[in-house]
Design a protein around this motif. Structure first.
Motif, PDB file in Angstrom:
ATOM      1  N   ILE A   1       9.422   9.168  18.537  1.00 33.41           N
ATOM      2  CA  ILE A   1       9.120  10.050  17.339  1.00 33.41           C
ATOM      3  C   ILE A   1       7.882  10.395  17.325  1.00 33.41           C
ATOM      4  CG2 ILE A   1       7.982   7.889  15.690  1.00 33.41           C
ATOM      5  CD1 ILE A   1      10.523   6.112  16.251  1.00 33.41           C
ATOM      6  N   PHE A   2       6.788   9.824  18.567  1.00 33.83           N
ATOM      7  CA  PHE A   2       5.217  10.462  18.180  1.00 33.83           C
ATOM      8  C   PHE A   2       5.787  12.011  18.282  1.00 33.83           C
ATOM      9  CE2 PHE A   2       3.171   5.936  18.958  1.00 33.83           C
ATOM     10  CZ  PHE A   2       3.844   5.587  18.494  1.00 33.83           C
ATOM     11  N   ALA A   3       6.311  12.441  19.316  1.00 35.64           N
ATOM     12  CA  ALA A   3       6.803  13.847  19.785  1.00 35.64           C
ATOM     13  C   ALA A   3       7.654  14.148  18.450  1.00 35.64           C
ATOM     14  CB  ALA A   3       7.385  14.127  20.761  1.00 35.64           C
ATOM     15  N   GLU A   4       7.570  14.439  17.702  1.00 37.82           N
ATOM     16  CA  GLU A   4       8.665  14.596  16.945  1.00 37.82           C
ATOM     17  C   GLU A   4       7.983  14.634  14.702  1.00 37.82           C
ATOM     18  OE1 GLU A   4      12.397  13.531  16.586  1.00 37.82           O
ATOM     19  OE2 GLU A   4      13.115  13.900  18.540  1.00 37.82           O
ATOM     20  N   CYS A   5       7.307  13.879  15.119  1.00 30.45           N
ATOM     21  CA  CYS A   5       6.632  13.483  14.201  1.00 30.45           C
ATOM     22  C   CYS A   5       5.687  13.895  13.835  1.00 30.45           C
ATOM     23  CB  CYS A   5       6.926  11.629  12.976  1.00 30.45           C
ATOM     24  SG  CYS A   5       8.733  10.818  13.485  1.00 30.45           S
ATOM     25  N   GLN A   6       5.393  14.472  12.592  1.00 27.22           N
ATOM     26  CA  GLN A   6       3.894  15.605  12.763  1.00 27.22           C
ATOM     27  C   GLN A   6       3.392  14.786  11.213  1.00 27.22           C
ATOM     28  OE1 GLN A   6       3.553  19.207  14.411  1.00 27.22           O
ATOM     29  NE2 GLN A   6       5.709  19.266  15.334  1.00 27.22           N
ATOM     30  N   TYR A   7       4.150  14.031  10.768  1.00 22.42           N
ATOM     31  CA  TYR A   7       3.688  13.926   9.192  1.00 22.42           C
ATOM     32  C   TYR A   7       3.542  12.654   9.051  1.00 22.42           C
ATOM     33  CZ  TYR A   7       4.265  19.292   9.230  1.00 22.42           C
ATOM     34  OH  TYR A   7       4.495  20.467   9.407  1.00 22.42           O
ATOM     35  N   GLN A   8       2.568  12.275   7.771  1.00 19.75           N
ATOM     36  CA  GLN A   8       2.602  10.762   7.299  1.00 19.75           C
ATOM     37  C   GLN A   8       2.660  11.002   5.377  1.00 19.75           C
ATOM     38  OE1 GLN A   8      -0.349   8.071   9.416  1.00 19.75           O
ATOM     39  NE2 GLN A   8      -2.489   9.797   8.797  1.00 19.75           N
ATOM     40  N   VAL A   9       3.141   9.713   5.461  1.00 17.42           N
ATOM     41  CA  VAL A   9       2.594   8.613   3.975  1.00 17.42           C
ATOM     42  C   VAL A   9       1.663   7.763   4.301  1.00 17.42           C
ATOM     43  CG1 VAL A   9       3.411   8.198   1.722  1.00 17.42           C
ATOM     44  CG2 VAL A   9       4.278  10.245   2.706  1.00 17.42           C
ATOM     45  N   ILE A  10       0.295   7.176   3.758  1.00 20.05           N
ATOM     46  CA  ILE A  10      -0.090   5.775   3.942  1.00 20.05           C
ATOM     47  C   ILE A  10      -0.051   5.394   3.222  1.00 20.05           C
ATOM     48  CG2 ILE A  10      -2.156   4.863   4.186  1.00 20.05           C
ATOM     49  CD1 ILE A  10      -3.170   7.389   5.936  1.00 20.05           C
ATOM     50  N   ALA A  11       0.291   4.296   2.926  1.00 24.17           N
ATOM     51  CA  ALA A  11       0.385   3.282   1.816  1.00 24.17           C
ATOM     52  C   ALA A  11       0.253   1.797   1.758  1.00 24.17           C
ATOM     53  CB  ALA A  11       1.804   2.517   1.642  1.00 24.17           C
ATOM     54  N   THR A  12      -1.303   1.523   1.307  1.00 17.71           N
ATOM     55  CA  THR A  12      -1.285  -0.046   1.196  1.00 17.71           C
ATOM     56  C   THR A  12      -1.657  -0.744   0.290  1.00 17.71           C
ATOM     57  OG1 THR A  12      -4.131  -0.977   2.348  1.00 17.71           O
ATOM     58  CG2 THR A  12      -3.934   1.446   0.891  1.00 17.71           C
ATOM     59  N   ASP A  13      -2.185  -1.463   0.157  1.00 18.18           N
ATOM     60  CA  ASP A  13      -2.353  -3.342  -0.942  1.00 18.18           C
ATOM     61  C   ASP A  13      -4.385  -2.837  -1.230  1.00 18.18           C
ATOM     62  OD1 ASP A  13      -3.021  -4.892   1.178  1.00 18.18           O
ATOM     63  OD2 ASP A  13      -1.885  -5.883   0.897  1.00 18.18           O
ATOM     64  N   LEU A  14      -4.867  -2.728  -2.433  1.00 20.87           N
ATOM     65  CA  LEU A  14      -5.674  -3.079  -2.554  1.00 20.87           C
ATOM     66  C   LEU A  14      -6.227  -4.174  -3.302  1.00 20.87           C
ATOM     67  CD1 LEU A  14      -6.828  -0.082  -3.565  1.00 20.87           C
ATOM     68  CD2 LEU A  14      -7.415  -0.875  -1.493  1.00 20.87           C
ATOM     69  N   LEU A  15      -6.689  -5.540  -3.717  1.00 20.90           N
ATOM     70  CA  LEU A  15      -7.347  -6.207  -4.803  1.00 20.90           C
ATOM     71  C   LEU A  15      -6.576  -7.354  -4.176  1.00 20.90           C
ATOM     72  CD1 LEU A  15      -8.094  -4.239  -7.818  1.00 20.90           C
ATOM     73  CD2 LEU A  15      -9.740  -5.346  -6.344  1.00 20.90           C
ATOM     74  N   ALA A  16      -5.865  -7.631  -3.424  1.00 17.20           N
ATOM     75  CA  ALA A  16      -5.069  -8.358  -2.572  1.00 17.20           C
ATOM     76  C   ALA A  16      -5.698  -9.976  -2.086  1.00 17.20           C
ATOM     77  CB  ALA A  16      -3.388  -8.039  -2.075  1.00 17.20           C
ATOM     78  N   ALA A  17      -6.734  -9.158  -1.937  1.00 21.56           N
ATOM     79  CA  ALA A  17      -7.209 -10.902  -1.226  1.00 21.56           C
ATOM     80  C   ALA A  17      -7.082 -11.697  -1.998  1.00 21.56           C
ATOM     81  CB  ALA A  17      -8.596 -10.503  -0.369  1.00 21.56           C
ATOM     82  N   GLY A  18      -7.161 -12.440  -3.573  1.00 23.30           N
ATOM     83  CA  GLY A  18      -7.072 -13.099  -3.553  1.00 23.30           C
ATOM     84  C   GLY A  18      -5.360 -13.978  -3.689  1.00 23.30           C
ATOM     85  N   LEU A  19      -4.935 -13.501  -3.427  1.00 27.53           N
ATOM     86  CA  LEU A  19      -3.182 -14.234  -3.536  1.00 27.53           C
ATOM     87  C   LEU A  19      -3.276 -15.337  -2.669  1.00 27.53           C
ATOM     88  CD1 LEU A  19      -1.027 -10.436  -3.735  1.00 27.53           C
ATOM     89  CD2 LEU A  19      -1.510 -12.108  -5.111  1.00 27.53           C
ATOM     90  N   SER A  20      -2.234 -15.643  -2.454  1.00 24.23           N
ATOM     91  CA  SER A  20      -1.776 -17.173  -1.225  1.00 24.23           C
ATOM     92  C   SER A  20      -1.565 -15.945  -0.332  1.00 24.23           C
ATOM     93  CB  SER A  20      -1.172 -17.995  -2.142  1.00 24.23           C
ATOM     94  OG  SER A  20       0.746 -17.133  -2.542  1.00 24.23           O
ATOM     95  N   ALA A  21      -1.200 -16.415   0.610  1.00 26.28           N
ATOM     96  CA  ALA A  21      -0.427 -16.300   2.041  1.00 26.28           C
ATOM     97  C   ALA A  21       0.984 -15.108   1.993  1.00 26.28           C
ATOM     98  CB  ALA A  21      -0.647 -16.895   3.117  1.00 26.28           C
ATOM     99  N   LYS A  22       1.243 -16.337   1.437  1.00 25.28           N
ATOM    100  CA  LYS A  22       2.944 -16.110   1.023  1.00 25.28           C
ATOM    101  C   LYS A  22       3.246 -15.399   0.052  1.00 25.28           C
ATOM    102  CE  LYS A  22       5.263 -20.829   1.852  1.00 25.28           C
ATOM    103  NZ  LYS A  22       5.866 -22.250   1.048  1.00 25.28           N
ATOM    104  N   GLU A  23       2.212 -15.082  -1.604  1.00 29.14           N
ATOM    105  CA  GLU A  23       2.808 -14.681  -1.545  1.00 29.14           C
ATOM    106  C   GLU A  23       2.437 -12.841  -1.401  1.00 29.14           C
ATOM    107  OE1 GLU A  23       1.142 -16.326  -6.758  1.00 29.14           O
ATOM    108  OE2 GLU A  23       0.185 -16.116  -5.302  1.00 29.14           O
ATOM    109  N   ARG A  24       1.451 -13.197  -0.838  1.00 29.80           N
ATOM    110  CA  ARG A  24       0.725 -11.514  -0.097  1.00 29.80           C
ATOM    111  C   ARG A  24       1.815 -10.289   0.921  1.00 29.80           C
ATOM    112  NH1 ARG A  24      -5.276  -9.483   2.540  1.00 29.80           N
ATOM    113  NH2 ARG A  24      -4.244  -7.381   2.391  1.00 29.80           N
ATOM    114  N   ALA A  25       2.348 -11.686   1.222  1.00 30.82           N
ATOM    115  CA  ALA A  25       3.243 -11.426   2.282  1.00 30.82           C
ATOM    116  C   ALA A  25       4.609 -10.857   1.437  1.00 30.82           C
ATOM    117  CB  ALA A  25       3.798 -11.904   3.329  1.00 30.82           C
ATOM    118  N   GLN A  26       5.018 -11.638   0.814  1.00 24.64           N
ATOM    119  CA  GLN A  26       6.161 -11.152   0.230  1.00 24.64           C
ATOM    120  C   GLN A  26       5.576 -10.254  -0.508  1.00 24.64           C
ATOM    121  OE1 GLN A  26       8.352 -14.139  -2.971  1.00 24.64           O
ATOM    122  NE2 GLN A  26       8.142 -12.922  -4.246  1.00 24.64           N
ATOM    123  N   MET A  27       5.107  -9.693  -1.660  1.00 22.85           N
ATOM    124  CA  MET A  27       4.860  -8.395  -2.096  1.00 22.85           C
ATOM    125  C   MET A  27       4.126  -7.341  -0.984  1.00 22.85           C
ATOM    126  SD  MET A  27       1.000  -7.107  -4.022  1.00 22.85           S
ATOM    127  CE  MET A  27       0.307  -7.015  -2.825  1.00 22.85           C
TER     128      MET A  27
END
Length: 298
Positions: free
Chosen positions: A112-138
């Motif tokens: 995978i590391f040899a063949e994959c030369q491209y990436q798409v990065i995904a992240t959450d923002l403003l999610a710290a105020g969710l409960s642990a369960k809610e954020r995990a599910q989302m």
């Protein structure tokens, strides 16, 4: 789990920040085009419920997850789910220490590391105020949406835990919804302590949810049993919003199975292995290393 014989030096320069962003790297062999806005909204809505697309251009896309509301001082706001445009990826940037703990992808990792030369990065923002369960599910619903939106994705790397999964393991999984976060985004690592018969198992990835990781410093027990206990412990902390207090006890193990007759004490301590963070250290009775054990082996 194969035991590693590599020797690593400790590096405590990087400190884990509790509640930091949940970040995924989708890996590709060829450049990946951002799906059109209508397609993205359709998939995201089906996976996460109503979303508002507030950004979609050549640099990426952003969505407000309207079924979730983070609680902040100035009121409730929906968390944001961000997706970048495709960029270059270099597998050579991962060092031997990181690679040694990619247990879910040992056979495919180097390919995978040899063949994959491209990436798409995904992240959450403003999610710290969710409960642990809610954020995990989302975040896990977000993951499911992403692997549907990007059919050419080869693998997903979860930055907070260091887990790497071939895409087939994600698309074909049968993991219950509530168990996905621990399975995909929490890593139980295993180390030999050089010059001793001691071993260490710990988790990384729980801090994203403002929950502690767990740690076991031990000898004389099958490390696979301890890894299973660590994952059970992580699930318990998530399901119950971490009820463990300093000095509490939890069920231990006998013959690889949880056993209520055996109680192991929990203490909050600094992690023995990087990154710097507070963990729940589980004292495994007669199997504990560091002169912490008590009693006779059972």
């Amino acid at each position: 789990m194969d035991q590693q014989e590599q020797v690593f030096e400790q590096d405590f320069k990087k400190e884990a920040r509790p509640g930091g962003p949940f970040l995924m790297q989708l890996l590709f062999r060829e450049p990946a085009q951002l799906p059109d806005k209508e397609r993205m909204c359709s998939v995201m809505t089906r996976r996460l419920g109503p979303v508002e697309c507030f950004w979609h251009d050549e640099k990426g896309a952003g969505f407000a997850a309207q079924n979730y509301h983070s609680q902040f001082k100035d009121g409730a706001v929906p968390p944001q789910l961000m997706i970048t445009s495709c960029s270059s990826f270099c597998g050579a940037d991962f060092d031997a220490f990181q690679k040694s703990q990619m247990w879910d992808c040992m056979e495919d990792r180097d390919r995978i590391f040899a063949e994959c030369q491209y990436q798409v990065i995904a992240t959450d923002l403003l999610a710290a105020g969710l409960s642990a369960k809610e954020r995990a599910q989302m975040d896990m619903d977000f993951m499911e949406a992403l692997v549907e939106l990007y059919p050419a994705c080869e693998a997903v790397y979860f930055q907070a835990s260091g887990k790497l999964f071939p895409i087939a393991r994600i698309r074909g999984h049968q993991i219950p919804s509530e168990a996905r976060f621990v399975y995909f985004a929490v890593n139980a690592r295993f180390f030999h302590i050089q010059g001793t018969g001691d071993m260490l198992v710990d988790t990384v990835g729980m801090g994203t949810l403002f929950l502690p990781d767990v740690q076991y410093h031990f000898h004389g027990m099958d490390p696979n049993w301890v890894v299973n206990h660590a994952y059970h412990m992580a699930s318990y902390l998530l399901d119950n919003d971490n009820p463990i207090q300093d000095g509490d006890t939890i069920d231990g193990m006998k013959d690889g199975k949880m056993n209520r007759a055996i109680q192991w004490e929990c203490r909050y301590e600094e992690a023995l292995v990087q990154p710097v963070r507070e963990v729940i250290d589980v004292c495994m009775g007669p199997y504990a290393s560091g002169n912490r054990g008590q009693g006779e082996e059972v």
